[in-house]
Scaffold this motif. Structure first.
Motif, PDB file in Angstrom:
ATOM      1  N   LEU A 115       3.001  -5.870 -13.905  1.00  0.00           N
ATOM      2  CA  LEU A 115       3.186  -5.353 -12.540  1.00  0.00           C
ATOM      3  C   LEU A 115       2.421  -4.057 -12.293  1.00  0.00           C
ATOM      4  O   LEU A 115       1.807  -3.878 -11.248  1.00  0.00           O
ATOM      5  CB  LEU A 115       4.677  -5.123 -12.258  1.00  0.00           C
TER       6      LEU A 115
ATOM      7  N   LEU B 104      -1.166  -4.517 -11.222  1.00  0.00           N
ATOM      8  CA  LEU B 104      -1.500  -5.153  -9.950  1.00  0.00           C
ATOM      9  C   LEU B 104      -1.834  -4.084  -8.918  1.00  0.00           C
ATOM     10  O   LEU B 104      -1.239  -3.022  -8.902  1.00  0.00           O
ATOM     11  CB  LEU B 104      -0.327  -6.007  -9.459  1.00  0.00           C
TER      12      LEU B 104
ATOM     13  N   ARG C 292       1.469  -2.922  -4.322  1.00  0.00           N
ATOM     14  CA  ARG C 292       2.826  -2.559  -4.689  1.00  0.00           C
ATOM     15  C   ARG C 292       3.828  -3.603  -4.201  1.00  0.00           C
ATOM     16  O   ARG C 292       4.969  -3.631  -4.611  1.00  0.00           O
ATOM     17  CB  ARG C 292       3.194  -1.210  -4.075  1.00  0.00           C
ATOM     18  N   ILE C 293       3.352  -4.416  -3.259  1.00  0.00           N
ATOM     19  CA  ILE C 293       4.212  -5.473  -2.739  1.00  0.00           C
ATOM     20  C   ILE C 293       3.973  -6.728  -3.575  1.00  0.00           C
ATOM     21  O   ILE C 293       2.840  -7.091  -3.852  1.00  0.00           O
ATOM     22  CB  ILE C 293       3.902  -5.750  -1.256  1.00  0.00           C
ATOM     23  N   LEU C 294       5.053  -7.362  -3.990  1.00  0.00           N
ATOM     24  CA  LEU C 294       4.922  -8.513  -4.871  1.00  0.00           C
ATOM     25  C   LEU C 294       4.498  -9.748  -4.093  1.00  0.00           C
ATOM     26  O   LEU C 294       5.043 -10.039  -3.030  1.00  0.00           O
ATOM     27  CB  LEU C 294       6.252  -8.771  -5.578  1.00  0.00           C
TER      28      LEU C 294
ATOM     29  N   LYS D 207       4.522 -13.609  -4.436  1.00  0.00           N
ATOM     30  CA  LYS D 207       5.142 -14.665  -5.241  1.00  0.00           C
ATOM     31  C   LYS D 207       4.133 -15.622  -5.838  1.00  0.00           C
ATOM     32  O   LYS D 207       4.265 -16.048  -6.975  1.00  0.00           O
ATOM     33  CB  LYS D 207       6.132 -15.451  -4.368  1.00  0.00           C
TER      34      LYS D 207
ATOM     35  N   LEU E  14       2.234 -14.082  -8.782  1.00  0.00           N
ATOM     36  CA  LEU E  14       3.121 -13.931  -9.929  1.00  0.00           C
ATOM     37  C   LEU E  14       3.388 -15.278 -10.588  1.00  0.00           C
ATOM     38  O   LEU E  14       3.401 -15.406 -11.799  1.00  0.00           O
ATOM     39  CB  LEU E  14       4.444 -13.293  -9.488  1.00  0.00           C
TER      40      LEU E  14
ATOM     41  N   PHE F  63      13.962  -4.976   1.301  1.00  0.00           N
ATOM     42  CA  PHE F  63      12.532  -5.060   1.035  1.00  0.00           C
ATOM     43  C   PHE F  63      12.198  -4.366  -0.287  1.00  0.00           C
ATOM     44  O   PHE F  63      11.514  -4.920  -1.144  1.00  0.00           O
ATOM     45  CB  PHE F  63      11.774  -4.405   2.201  1.00  0.00           C
TER      46      PHE F  63
ATOM     47  N   SER G  22      13.723  -6.345  -3.373  1.00  0.00           N
ATOM     48  CA  SER G  22      13.309  -7.718  -3.691  1.00  0.00           C
ATOM     49  C   SER G  22      11.816  -7.959  -3.537  1.00  0.00           C
ATOM     50  O   SER G  22      11.283  -8.896  -4.131  1.00  0.00           O
ATOM     51  CB  SER G  22      14.089  -8.715  -2.825  1.00  0.00           C
ATOM     52  N   LYS G  23      11.134  -7.140  -2.780  1.00  0.00           N
ATOM     53  CA  LYS G  23       9.723  -7.448  -2.547  1.00  0.00           C
ATOM     54  C   LYS G  23       8.767  -6.447  -3.175  1.00  0.00           C
ATOM     55  O   LYS G  23       7.577  -6.714  -3.270  1.00  0.00           O
ATOM     56  CB  LYS G  23       9.445  -7.487  -1.028  1.00  0.00           C
ATOM     57  N   LEU G  24       9.273  -5.298  -3.565  1.00  0.00           N
ATOM     58  CA  LEU G  24       8.372  -4.288  -4.100  1.00  0.00           C
ATOM     59  C   LEU G  24       8.414  -4.258  -5.620  1.00  0.00           C
ATOM     60  O   LEU G  24       9.436  -4.542  -6.231  1.00  0.00           O
ATOM     61  CB  LEU G  24       8.747  -2.901  -3.569  1.00  0.00           C
ATOM     62  N   ARG G  25       7.274  -3.879  -6.191  1.00  0.00           N
ATOM     63  CA  ARG G  25       7.182  -3.673  -7.625  1.00  0.00           C
ATOM     64  C   ARG G  25       8.261  -2.683  -8.071  1.00  0.00           C
ATOM     65  O   ARG G  25       8.925  -2.885  -9.078  1.00  0.00           O
ATOM     66  CB  ARG G  25       5.798  -3.111  -7.899  1.00  0.00           C
ATOM     67  N   PHE G  26       8.420  -1.631  -7.286  1.00  0.00           N
ATOM     68  CA  PHE G  26       9.401  -0.610  -7.638  1.00  0.00           C
ATOM     69  C   PHE G  26      10.812  -1.207  -7.778  1.00  0.00           C
ATOM     70  O   PHE G  26      11.595  -0.798  -8.637  1.00  0.00           O
ATOM     71  CB  PHE G  26       9.401   0.501  -6.583  1.00  0.00           C
TER      72      PHE G  26
ATOM     73  N   ARG H 177      11.594  -4.171  -8.883  1.00  0.00           N
ATOM     74  CA  ARG H 177      11.715  -4.781 -10.213  1.00  0.00           C
ATOM     75  C   ARG H 177      12.002  -3.725 -11.257  1.00  0.00           C
ATOM     76  O   ARG H 177      12.780  -3.929 -12.182  1.00  0.00           O
ATOM     77  CB  ARG H 177      10.421  -5.505 -10.604  1.00  0.00           C
ATOM     78  N   TYR H 178      11.328  -2.580 -11.104  1.00  0.00           N
ATOM     79  CA  TYR H 178      11.515  -1.512 -12.076  1.00  0.00           C
ATOM     80  C   TYR H 178      12.963  -1.024 -12.064  1.00  0.00           C
ATOM     81  O   TYR H 178      13.526  -0.683 -13.098  1.00  0.00           O
ATOM     82  CB  TYR H 178      10.564  -0.353 -11.776  1.00  0.00           C
TER      83      TYR H 178
END
Lengths: 505, 314
Positions: free
Chosen positions: A366, A369, A372-374, A376, A379, B179, B182-186, B188-189
């Protein structure tokens, strides 16, 4: 054959609809060391936990020889305490001691000797505990706190606890996994003595050498089914592996020193001091090479890997990657210069057990990448590739990692690092606690990775593994490098000699 | 197919809670039709708004395996600072900025004490809770702070159309929280650090930074809630926000956040807030006294967590 103590037959057990044991059987005799082998998930521990009352069986019968009239009679074990009272004890893989209590209290927990006014009689407790400790050759005051003991000593306390029930059968589940060489030796002595006294020892282990050294008979399970029981003296290692995995092993071929690209050095460590009193060490890692690091427990190999990876940044000394000097102060720095580390403590440091397979695999990626927005889709592509490439066996990628077997967990850790495409991979005890099948898959994978241009440092305490996998071997002793051997020079003798500090580099 | 099934299981808990909320609403309406009136519904949303805003932050703090006990004191302190700045400058922007700055500073120092000083979050925030409450009394001398600027008062009492401003702020904060987690890398951290801090560090995650930022988010969200509370009350009170942190923690726990870290959802917490607010509001409407209200709240906590642990087992 001497008389049978415990007989189990037709035992089945399911967890959440998945069959862990399917009509298996075992016969345990008085005064034998009975090894129980099979891959992870074969059902060894499950069967033993049924015998010692941790689990209840779904089907099947268990018979126990009556101590008074000597006849076999059918029995239903309802609780661990009941099993212990009948003389069936288990020394667990994860030690089950209460760290905040002392040795004596741990041994007699739940059945403390009581004095006046139901107060615990500490004097009697300590005396009784001392007697139990003598049986396992542990010369320590029973009022010592358990938290101050070494792993090996804790194990001895566990054994003392098991024996204190006048055990007739003692089960050891991977007892040497966290023991040093000397501690293992002491354990073997204790096991032999117990056997000579007529106790039946069930020994669950993945380590072939130990099983051949200790056991009288071996029972093999595969995927929850009973395969066979054989006498140890009449079976070869290869036969045993075949019984366990149902096929022959194939392993990646070693290159040998001639093939290594000696011109190209990818990592060069110079004058790094491991322990305050050890001398600075230097070594180089070549491109496409598997460099084995051997040493006894406490040789400083893990400390070295922590230093390179920035967990404990190096004080003095220098690290060069592809010839240029780098400063590594935290794991992120190491990752930025292309180093990945698969730690020894898989569950504690490698994985987040409560997270999904997918999320674990992406953890280190992560940060690389751009967004900063995942996304899907992106991934999913990453995880999909590595699940296929490494052959990770899973139900679905949202499954929690803790549900996987040791081998598959290790593959997830490796996948986590491969995902960030490192040039250098440090593997600390990559196959510890992993069954033979998965082991050989990991060796093959390592070989494939080096062919694809990566370089690997493999730290291992298993002599056979070092000899089988490495292209070159460095031996450490008390923080110093005491030997650097080409694979042709790396005989068991020369490695061991160096490991004991024989030759000073 | 399987993935879908699992998703359903994951949100089952929230659906179940929403079901409980609906049943409660029906019961209250039968007992007192006043409950479903526009007036009361708006009231419920406004009552729930500031708890929900801070609870979003609290959920993140609990997910990283920590806790924030200073939320109640910060609600009070940030509100007071906002009120005092508004009183002396009559400038709403300055007042709001000052209140938010208090949130950043308090949250940041909680985070630094916890992540760098290696204090357990419980201890660090217990200390700041006490310090802030003391300071609130020292600065105000125990008196309330009043202002005259009406625009400032609007934060807690105003409407956009028929929607109260606090409710709009709440919705923005919820969307931000969902947001982020669930949607940001942060996001997950956050889950990773709470699941296993050491393994996160070994995966190259800057654990210290993550913790400090989460505490700072918590501080800012709490001071937003503080602004709403103070402007609704119409004056800054040094005793405001007592036990407020417990409401946030209760909502998070009822909503399925695990106190041991690594697990929890913003939406769960929001539904938790809704459940607790509907429960309290309805009980007041039908005339159940506050002491019994507390008893029922306690029972709700136990029942919801018990239900959670048992569904997990199956």
């Amino acid at each position: 054959m001497s008389e049978v103590v415990v007989k189990m037959e037709g035992i089945s057990k399911s967890f959440a609809g998945i069959k862990a044991l399917d009509h298996v059987q075992i016969e345990l005799c008085k005064g034998e060391v009975h090894a129980l082998m099979g891959e992870n998930g074969a059902g060894k521990s499950t069967l033993m936990k049924i015998m010692t009352g941790v689990y209840t069986k779904d089907e099947g019968f268990m018979y126990l020889r009556d101590e008074i009239n000597g006849e076999m009679r059918q029995i239903e074990i309802k609780s661990p305490l009941m099993a212990q009272k009948l003389g069936l004890s288990m020394v667990f893989q994860e030690l089950n001691l209460l760290e905040n209590m002392n040795i004596g209290e741990n041994i007699f927990i739940g059945r403390e000797p009581v004095g006046t006014a139901t107060m615990i009689d500490k004097k009697v407790l300590n005396e009784k505990a001392k007697k139990e400790l003598e049986k396992v050759k542990l010369d320590i005051n029973p009022s010592t706190s358990v938290s101050s003991l070494s792993c090996g000593q804790k194990q001895c306390v566990e054994i003392a606890k098991a024996l204190s029930f006048d055990a007739r059968v003692v089960v050891f589940d991977e007892p040497t996994a966290s023991l040093s060489e000397t501690e293992s030796r002491t354990l073997f002595e204790i096991i032999r003595e117990l056997r000579n006294k007529g106790v039946c020892i069930v020994y669950i282990s993945h380590r072939m050498e130990e099983v051949f050294e200790l056991s009288d008979r071996i029972t093999v399970f595969r995927n929850g089914t009973y395969i066979d029981t054989v006498e140890t003296s009449k079976v070869s290692e290869a036969d045993l592996i075949k019984m366990m995995i149902g096929r022959d092993l194939e392993e990646g071929k070693k290159k040998g020193s001639a093939y290594i690209n000696k011109q190209k050095t990818v990592l060069s460590v110079r004058n790094v001091t491991i322990f305050p009193n050890s001398s600075p060490i230097s070594f180089e890692l070549h491109e496409k090479e598997i460099l084995g690091f051997f040493g006894l427990v406490g040789a400083g190999r893990t400390e070295l890997s922590r230093a390179i990876f920035g967990i404990d940044p190096i004080g003095e000394g220098e690290i060069y990657i592809q010839g240029s000097k780098v400063h590594i102060n935290c794991p992120r720095d190491a990752m930025d210069v292309g180093i990945g580390l698969v730690p020894e403590d898989r569950k504690g440091l490698g994985l987040i057990l409560g997270m999904s397979i997918k999320d674990n695999m992406l953890l280190s990626k992560l940060g690389q990448l751009k967004s900063r927005i995942l996304n899907k889709k992106v991934l999913k592509e990453i995880t999909g590739t590595y699940i296929d490439d490494l052959g990770i066996v899973l139900r679905d990628e949202n499954q929690e990692v803790k549900e996987l077997s040791g081998g598959n967990q290790q593959k997830v850790v490796i996948a986590k690092w491969l995902a960030m495409t490192p040039d250098i991979l440090i593997l600390d005890e990559p196959t510890r606690g992993i069954d033979v099948g998965a082991k050989s898959e990991i060796y093959t994978l390592m070989r494939k990775l080096t062919e694809a241009g990566k370089s690997i440092i493999m730290i291992s305490s298993e002599m056979a593994e070092i000899q089988k996998v490495s292209d070159r071997v460095i031996v450490m002793h008390e923080g110093n490098i005491t030997g650097e051997l080409s694979i042709e020079e790396a005989t068991k003798n020369s490695i061991m000699q160096a490991a004991f500090g024989g030759i000073k580099a | 197919m399987r993935e879908k099934k699992k998703m359903d299981l994951g949100s089952l808990r929230e659906l179940l809670l929403i079901g409980v909320v609906i049943i409660l609403c029906i019961i209250w309406t039968i007992m007192n039709p006043q409950f479903i009136s526009m007036n009361n519904v708006t009231n419920i949303l406004r009552q729930g708004s500031y708890t929900a805003i801070a609870a979003v932050g609290m959920t993140m703090v609990i997910i990283i395996g920590e806790i924030d006990l200073s939320a109640g004191s910060l609600i009070c302190a940030s509100g007071l600072v906002g009120a005092m700045v508004c009183k002396s400058t009559n400038n709403v922007v300055l007042a709001v900025s000052a209140a938010l700055l208090v949130g950043v500073v308090v949250g940041g120092s909680n985070g630094v004490l916890c992540a760098v000083g290696k204090l357990p979050g419980f201890i660090a925030t217990l200390a700041s809770m006490t310090v802030l409450r003391g300071l609130a009394y020292i600065i105000t001398g125990g008196n309330s702070v009043v202002w005259t600027n009406e625009a400032f008062t609007k934060i807690g009492t105003g409407y956009v159309g028929i929607v109260p401003i606090p409710v709009i702020i709440m919705l923005v904060v919820i969307i931000f929280g969902v947001f982020l987690t669930s949607k940001l890398r942060f996001g997950r951290y956050i889950y990773a650090v709470g699941g296993n801090m050491e393994a996160s560090r070994w995966s190259g995650i800057a654990v210290v930074k993550v913790k400090i930022i989460v505490y700072m988010i918590m501080g800012v969200l709490t001071s937003i809630a503080g602004l709403i509370v103070v402007t609704r009350l119409g004056s800054g009170q040094p005793s405001a926000g007592q036990n407020f942190e417990m409401d946030c923690i209760t909502a998070a726990v009822v909503g399925g956040t695990s106190m041991s870290g690594g697990r929890g959802k913003i939406i769960g917490t929001v539904v938790g807030v809704l459940l607790l607010t509907v429960l309290t509001n309805g009980m007041t409407l039908v005339g159940i006294n506050t002491y019994w209200q507390q008893v029922f709240k306690g029972i709700i906590i136990v029942v919801s967590v018990l239900a959670d642990t048992h569904t997990k087992k199956n």
